[in-house]
Design a protein around this motif. Structure first.
Motif, PDB file in Angstrom:
ATOM      1  N   HIS A 175     -52.683 -28.311 101.146  1.00  0.00           N
ATOM      2  CA  HIS A 175     -52.909 -29.689 100.746  1.00  0.00           C
ATOM      3  C   HIS A 175     -54.393 -29.936 100.515  1.00  0.00           C
ATOM      4  CE1 HIS A 175     -53.078 -34.070 101.111  1.00  0.00           C
ATOM      5  NE2 HIS A 175     -51.831 -34.029 100.705  1.00  0.00           N
ATOM      6  N   PRO A 176     -54.775 -30.786  99.531  1.00  0.00           N
ATOM      7  CA  PRO A 176     -56.188 -31.063  99.268  1.00  0.00           C
ATOM      8  C   PRO A 176     -56.935 -31.577 100.487  1.00  0.00           C
ATOM      9  CG  PRO A 176     -54.845 -31.926  97.494  1.00  0.00           C
ATOM     10  CD  PRO A 176     -53.902 -31.448  98.561  1.00  0.00           C
ATOM     11  N   MET A 177     -56.248 -32.283 101.394  1.00  0.00           N
ATOM     12  CA  MET A 177     -56.889 -32.837 102.584  1.00  0.00           C
ATOM     13  C   MET A 177     -56.733 -31.933 103.803  1.00  0.00           C
ATOM     14  SD  MET A 177     -58.267 -35.498 101.430  1.00  0.00           S
ATOM     15  CE  MET A 177     -58.883 -36.024 103.021  1.00  0.00           C
ATOM     16  N   GLY A 178     -56.302 -30.702 103.573  1.00  0.00           N
ATOM     17  CA  GLY A 178     -56.134 -29.780 104.685  1.00  0.00           C
ATOM     18  C   GLY A 178     -55.053 -30.197 105.658  1.00  0.00           C
ATOM     19  N   GLY A 179     -54.097 -30.999 105.195  1.00  0.00           N
ATOM     20  CA  GLY A 179     -53.016 -31.442 106.052  1.00  0.00           C
ATOM     21  C   GLY A 179     -53.302 -32.742 106.777  1.00  0.00           C
ATOM     22  N   MET A 180     -54.523 -33.266 106.641  1.00  0.00           N
ATOM     23  CA  MET A 180     -54.882 -34.520 107.302  1.00  0.00           C
ATOM     24  C   MET A 180     -54.411 -35.714 106.484  1.00  0.00           C
ATOM     25  SD  MET A 180     -58.774 -33.607 108.524  1.00  0.00           S
ATOM     26  CE  MET A 180     -58.979 -35.272 109.185  1.00  0.00           C
ATOM     27  N   THR A 181     -54.026 -36.792 107.182  1.00  0.00           N
ATOM     28  CA  THR A 181     -53.605 -38.006 106.498  1.00  0.00           C
ATOM     29  C   THR A 181     -54.825 -38.701 105.895  1.00  0.00           C
ATOM     30  OG1 THR A 181     -51.787 -38.296 108.059  1.00  0.00           O
ATOM     31  CG2 THR A 181     -52.450 -40.222 106.766  1.00  0.00           C
ATOM     32  N   PRO A 182     -54.791 -39.041 104.597  1.00  0.00           N
ATOM     33  CA  PRO A 182     -55.929 -39.742 103.976  1.00  0.00           C
ATOM     34  C   PRO A 182     -56.227 -41.052 104.692  1.00  0.00           C
ATOM     35  CG  PRO A 182     -54.408 -38.943 102.310  1.00  0.00           C
ATOM     36  CD  PRO A 182     -53.727 -38.751 103.627  1.00  0.00           C
ATOM     37  N   SER A 203     -60.696 -43.067  98.387  1.00  0.00           N
ATOM     38  CA  SER A 203     -61.058 -41.836  97.683  1.00  0.00           C
ATOM     39  C   SER A 203     -60.257 -40.650  98.187  1.00  0.00           C
ATOM     40  CB  SER A 203     -62.562 -41.569  97.812  1.00  0.00           C
ATOM     41  OG  SER A 203     -62.927 -41.436  99.172  1.00  0.00           O
ATOM     42  N   GLN A 204     -60.028 -40.594  99.501  1.00  0.00           N
ATOM     43  CA  GLN A 204     -59.219 -39.506 100.045  1.00  0.00           C
ATOM     44  C   GLN A 204     -57.775 -39.591  99.564  1.00  0.00           C
ATOM     45  OE1 GLN A 204     -59.654 -39.707 104.295  1.00  0.00           O
ATOM     46  NE2 GLN A 204     -61.662 -38.722 104.301  1.00  0.00           N
ATOM     47  N   GLY A 205     -57.234 -40.804  99.528  1.00  0.00           N
ATOM     48  CA  GLY A 205     -55.879 -40.977  99.031  1.00  0.00           C
ATOM     49  C   GLY A 205     -55.761 -40.587  97.574  1.00  0.00           C
ATOM     50  N   LEU A 206     -56.752 -40.987  96.777  1.00  0.00           N
ATOM     51  CA  LEU A 206     -56.728 -40.659  95.348  1.00  0.00           C
ATOM     52  C   LEU A 206     -56.829 -39.152  95.140  1.00  0.00           C
ATOM     53  CD1 LEU A 206     -56.682 -41.818  92.466  1.00  0.00           C
ATOM     54  CD2 LEU A 206     -59.185 -41.866  92.552  1.00  0.00           C
ATOM     55  N   LEU A 207     -57.745 -38.509  95.858  1.00  0.00           N
ATOM     56  CA  LEU A 207     -57.901 -37.056  95.750  1.00  0.00           C
ATOM     57  C   LEU A 207     -56.619 -36.339  96.149  1.00  0.00           C
ATOM     58  CD1 LEU A 207     -59.665 -34.529  95.351  1.00  0.00           C
ATOM     59  CD2 LEU A 207     -60.388 -34.770  97.742  1.00  0.00           C
ATOM     60  N   SER A 208     -56.016 -36.819  97.218  1.00  0.00           N
ATOM     61  CA  SER A 208     -54.764 -36.213  97.672  1.00  0.00           C
ATOM     62  C   SER A 208     -53.667 -36.370  96.639  1.00  0.00           C
ATOM     63  CB  SER A 208     -54.338 -36.855  98.998  1.00  0.00           C
ATOM     64  OG  SER A 208     -53.180 -36.252  99.506  1.00  0.00           O
ATOM     65  N   GLU A 220     -44.485 -36.777 102.458  1.00  0.00           N
ATOM     66  CA  GLU A 220     -44.870 -36.278 103.775  1.00  0.00           C
ATOM     67  C   GLU A 220     -46.387 -36.350 103.978  1.00  0.00           C
ATOM     68  OE1 GLU A 220     -44.571 -34.790 107.554  1.00  0.00           O
ATOM     69  OE2 GLU A 220     -42.939 -35.449 106.234  1.00  0.00           O
ATOM     70  N   ALA A 221     -47.147 -36.181 102.904  1.00  0.00           N
ATOM     71  CA  ALA A 221     -48.603 -36.136 103.009  1.00  0.00           C
ATOM     72  C   ALA A 221     -49.219 -37.489 103.304  1.00  0.00           C
ATOM     73  CB  ALA A 221     -49.194 -35.575 101.715  1.00  0.00           C
ATOM     74  N   ILE A 222     -48.477 -38.569 103.145  1.00  0.00           N
ATOM     75  CA  ILE A 222     -49.046 -39.901 103.269  1.00  0.00           C
ATOM     76  C   ILE A 222     -48.415 -40.709 104.399  1.00  0.00           C
ATOM     77  CG2 ILE A 222     -47.490 -41.140 101.691  1.00  0.00           C
ATOM     78  CD1 ILE A 222     -51.354 -41.333 101.736  1.00  0.00           C
ATOM     79  N   VAL A 223     -47.480 -40.105 105.116  1.00  0.00           N
ATOM     80  CA  VAL A 223     -46.833 -40.803 106.226  1.00  0.00           C
ATOM     81  C   VAL A 223     -47.882 -41.205 107.263  1.00  0.00           C
ATOM     82  CG1 VAL A 223     -45.256 -40.543 108.179  1.00  0.00           C
ATOM     83  CG2 VAL A 223     -44.599 -39.696 105.930  1.00  0.00           C
ATOM     84  N   GLY A 224     -47.880 -42.464 107.648  1.00  0.00           N
ATOM     85  CA  GLY A 224     -48.819 -42.952 108.644  1.00  0.00           C
ATOM     86  C   GLY A 224     -50.114 -43.492 108.084  1.00  0.00           C
ATOM     87  N   ALA A 225     -50.309 -43.406 106.766  1.00  0.00           N
ATOM     88  CA  ALA A 225     -51.553 -43.882 106.167  1.00  0.00           C
ATOM     89  C   ALA A 225     -51.557 -45.403 106.046  1.00  0.00           C
ATOM     90  CB  ALA A 225     -51.743 -43.253 104.789  1.00  0.00           C
ATOM     91  N   GLU A 226     -52.751 -45.974 105.995  1.00  0.00           N
ATOM     92  CA  GLU A 226     -52.902 -47.409 105.779  1.00  0.00           C
ATOM     93  C   GLU A 226     -52.600 -47.748 104.321  1.00  0.00           C
ATOM     94  OE1 GLU A 226     -53.440 -49.546 108.130  1.00  0.00           O
ATOM     95  OE2 GLU A 226     -53.700 -48.053 109.725  1.00  0.00           O
ATOM     96  N   ALA A 227     -52.553 -49.045 104.038  1.00  0.00           N
ATOM     97  CA  ALA A 227     -52.141 -49.495 102.699  1.00  0.00           C
ATOM     98  C   ALA A 227     -53.084 -49.008 101.605  1.00  0.00           C
ATOM     99  CB  ALA A 227     -52.043 -51.013 102.678  1.00  0.00           C
TER     100      ALA A 227
END
Length: 209
Positions: free
Chosen positions: A29-36, A40-45, A143-150
């Motif tokens: 994953h572009p974020m190394g598995g971390m939630t954006p 900018s992190q969300g967009l990159l992901s 799965e990559a965005i579960v738990g992320a803010e709006a």
């Protein structure tokens, strides 16, 4: 006249052969598995996830190849994009989709087969295939965005829609242009074979996806 056409007709299958030979490390994953956590992190992901995941990329290539065969083909990727967004929504609502990764791989195989067939399947059947495939791919991408803010969530969706729209329509345009050459049709079908093989590899070797 043949010499200028031949390199172009080989471009898609050769490029995809390289993708099929790629190592499983491409699926990271572009974020190394971390939630954006930021826009900018969300967009990159969102921009990177469908491209780095080989099974997702193969599906997008297949969608473009199949769409290129239809006069209304450029409307077909819209079915994929809308269903993909719905699949993400289902994941975020904690809906359970058993064997999601296997379904993703099977959808890649089905799309690849559709791209290799000499007879073009009916528009409605392809639309249904894209809806089903887009939904399962969206569920997996969720799965990559579960738990992320709006904010990062919205950015992730923007990135996903942008990159998938660009890839599917761009490949459809390119394939339609190449199909005008007499040597292009077998090459485009070989690209479809590469898509299907990628799906089989993802099904047999989950780490490959």
């Amino acid at each position: 006249m043949i010499a200028p056409i031949l390199p172009k007709t080989r471009l898609i299958p050769l490029a995809f052969a390289g993708l099929v030979a790629a190592t499983p490390a491409l699926a990271h994953h572009p974020m190394g598995g971390m939630t954006p956590e930021t826009f900018s992190q969300g967009l990159l992901s969102g921009l990177g996830h469908p491209v780095i995941g080989l099974d997702h990329l193969a599906a997008l290539v297949g969608v473009g190849l199949v769409a290129s065969r239809f006069a209304r083909g450029l409307t077909l990727p819209a079915f994929w994009i809308v269903a993909m967004a719905a699949g993400i929504g289902l994941h975020l609502m904690s809906a359970d989709l058993p064997y999601a990764e296997a379904l993703v791989a099977l959808s890649v195989v089905a799309i690849g087969i559709a791209a290799t067939m000499r007879t073009t399947l009916p528009y409605g059947l392809i639309a249904a295939l894209f809806v089903a495939g887009g939904a399962v791919h969206g569920y997996a991408l969720g799965e990559a965005i579960v738990g992320a803010e709006a904010t990062p969530l919205a950015a992730y969706l923007i990135g996903l829609v942008a990159v998938q729209t660009a890839l599917t329509t761009g490949i459809a345009f390119a394939a339609r242009s190449l199909a005008k050459g007499s040597l292009a049709t077998p090459a485009l079908r070989m690209a479809g074979v590469a898509v299907a093989v990628t799906g089989v590899a993802a099904l047999a070797l989950p780490a490959f996806a």
